[in-house]
Enzyme design. Structure first.
Site: not given
Ligand code: ATP
Ligand code: MG
Length: 564
Positions: A40, A267, A277
């Site tokens: 996102e 994660r 984020k």
């Molecule tokens: P956050 O939870 O940090 O606000 P998010 O996971 O919502 O961020 P996205 O932009 O949706 O952020 O993430 C894109 C991809 O990255 C998703 O498929 C998510 O599963 C993966 N991702 C996000 N954070 C991690 C992490 N700490 N380790 C591994 N993969 C991750």
């Molecule tokens: Mg997300």
């Protein structure tokens, strides 16, 4: 295959690759493997995202498949072009190539709208007038069934008309939602008539003001994967109980292009680090750091600015493996990965970050000797360079003690030390300024002890680095420490994030003295300052104002500190 490779082979046979192997064996997806990374665009990418990117891309490469970069841009209020640009830059920097497959969920808004109508026509979606508080109340709690919305019994015709009016901007923001009609008694809350569309007059970074209704992330994500014929939708564990919903859409919407298989993994979490984020944005907005790419941030741009290489991140995420349960990885593992990488190829130099003047009283006034120094003891092919030596030098303040500790083997009155690549010197006196601070250290050198000569056989316990005063270049050096003092800042429920910050996370040293070799150092160049650590020339560095970031110290000094 050599040993190193066979070890990697074993490490990389994780459960996701095992599932893909089985799918291929069963002939699923006509033998194709197609993965994607779906961020996102609501913030900069962090090291956790790097793990997801490298996993998805790595798999696509290993199986001769394809990889897409797709922005899941369904939430216009929080999304910005700045984030889109930074994400593309970071993904590229990681060495990932999406070729011509750059997509945006917003490109599918027309298709998603048509699919919403399809669900309404099949009696599987309805327009609901409950407000958010009522919706929460009706949804109930996991252990008890929820209540049916009073609007659930609207006719297909009425729903079609209302949904059209929602789209045409005939209702205020938040007045209605379109919901799927699934099961208000399901123990999985995601299936209790989830919202599919909401009314929100917000400018979208790509579609502008075309829409005043936007699909929910859950209504867009799975279908976008299906449109792109993603075979394996790899995501993190928090999406496990969204999977039944994604599958429900795929089963109930007519003519979905494909049925991706979703696989969840744990994660990446790091100790002493926040990774959400939302929290990273908070650090930026409250000015606890100097932007998303502050070298203390776990963002990819921050790590890059700090001096991390993409190879070191790749090696690091491989080491952390692919797990089915959440855990916390030690940030020291990340630091080790960059040490290991830079050790093999970083140019060695001498730089004094806390200088004090040394005068070699018996050294000829105007003599300058060009001494030979090794560029990298790990790599002979990097050769040697000349370092000027003269009567006046700088050494580190901490390499001198007027009254030495018992185990102090560096310079002190009456004691000898070797100057790296040069001579053995003995301290013969001191000059102090009006404040009692040491202004000059006086030494005598022994010409017989020049490095590289078969010398007098004299042995000393310490060797220290130095820089010739008249040849020295001035620079600013920024030393970093952990951003947080709490090993699990996100888990600390008693204190605000801002109370957990390490007040000493940044130390700026403005009067550093470096050997002249560094004169033409450019942003992004990496060096080992002997005995001081690995340093990266900062983004803002210029010829007249050199700025170095310490990427990492030579050893894990934190471990030592914790034991004290
Ligand atoms: P956050 O939870 O940090 O606000 P998010 O996971 O919502 O961020 P996205 O932009 O949706 O952020 O993430 C894109 C991809 O990255 C998703 O498929 C998510 O599963 C993966 N991702 C996000 N954070 C991690 C992490 N700490 N380790 C591994 N993969 C991750
Ligand atoms: Mg997300």
């Amino acid at each position: 295959m050599n040993n190193e490779e066979s070890k990697n082979e074993v490490i990389s046979r994780d459960f996701i690759r095992t599932i893909i192997d089985e799918d291929l064996k069963e002939g699923k997806n006509s033998g194709k493997v197609h993965t994607r990374f779906p961020p996102e665009p609501n913030g900069y990418l962090h090291i956790g995202h790097a793990k997801s990117i490298l996993l998805n891309y790595g798999i696509s490469q290993e199986y001769g498949g394809k990889f897409n970069l797709r922005f899941d841009d369904t939430n216009p209020e929080k999304e910005e072009t700045e984030y889109v640009d930074s994400i593309m830059e970071d993904v590229k920097w990681l060495g990932v190539d999406w070729e011509d497959r750059l997509f945006f969920a917003s490109d599918y808004f027309d298709q998603l709208y048509a699919w919403a109508i399809n669900l309404i026509e099949k009696g599987l979606a309805y327009v609901c007038d409950l407000n958010p508080a009522e919706m929460r109340e009706y949804r109930g709690i996991p252990t008890e069934p929820g209540k049916l919305s009073p609007f659930r019994s609207r006719s297909v015709k009425e729903n079609l008309e209302l949904f059209e009016k929602m789209k045409n901007g005939e209702f205020p923001d938040g007045a209605k939602t379109l919901r799927a009609m699934i099961d208000m008694t399901s123990p999985n809350m995601n299936l209790r008539d989830p919202a599919l569309y909401r009314i929100k007059r917000a400018h979208h970074h790509r579609t502008g003001d075309k829409w005043c209704i936007y699909p929910m992330y859950d209504f867009a994500h799975g279908q976008s994967d299906s449109i792109e014929c993603i075979t394996h939708s790899i995501c993190t564990l928090e999406f496990e109980n969204h999977r039944p919903l994604y599958n429900w859409f795929i089963e109930h919407i007519d003519n979905m292009p494909s049925k991706p298989r979703q696989i969840e993994f744990a994660r990446l979490n790091l100790d002493y680090t926040v990774m959400s984020k939302r929290k990273l944005l908070q650090l930026v907005q409250e000015n606890h750091v100097n932007g998303w790419d502050d070298p203390r941030m776990p963002t990819i741009s921050g790590l890059r600015r700090r001096g991390y290489t993409s190879l070191s991140l790749k090696n690091f995420v491989e080491k952390t493996g692919v797990a089915k349960r959440n855990g916390i990885t030690e940030v020291t593992l990340l630091e080790d990965s960059i040490r290991k990488d830079l050790n093999s190829h970083a140019q060695r130099v001498m730089g004094v970050v806390n200088p004090v003047k040394v005068i070699i009283t018996n050294y000829p006034e105007d003599l300058v000797e060009e001494l030979e120094a090794v560029n990298n003891p790990e790599d002979e092919t990097m050769g040697k360079r000349k370092v000027p030596f003269s009567k006046e030098l700088y050494i580190e303040k901490e390499d001198f003690q007027e009254v030495p500790h018992k185990k102090f083997h560096r310079l002190s009155p009456g004691k000898e030390v070797r100057l790296r690549y040069a001579y053995i010197v003995m301290c013969t006196g001191l000059v102090k300024d009006d404040n009692g601070e040491i202004a000059e250290i006086h030494c005598e050198y022994d010409p017989e002890t020049k490095s590289g000569l078969s010398n007098s056989g004299k042995k000393v316990k310490g060797t220290i680095h130095w820089v010739s005063a008249k040849h020295a270049i001035d620079a600013e050096v920024r030393l970093y420490d952990r951003l947080f003092i709490d090993s699990d800042p996100s888990g600390n429920k008693e204190k605000e994030l801002s109370e957990l910050l390490n007040p000493k996370s940044l130390e700026v040293l403005e009067n550093c003295k470096l050997e002249p070799f560094l004169k033409n150092a450019k942003s992004g160049d990496k060096f080992q300052f002997e005995r001081r650590g690995y340093f990266n020339v900062d983004l803002d560095s210029t010829e007249d104002n050199l700025i170095f970031n310490r990427t990492v110290s030579l050893k894990d000094s934190w471990a030592k500190f914790n034991k004290k």
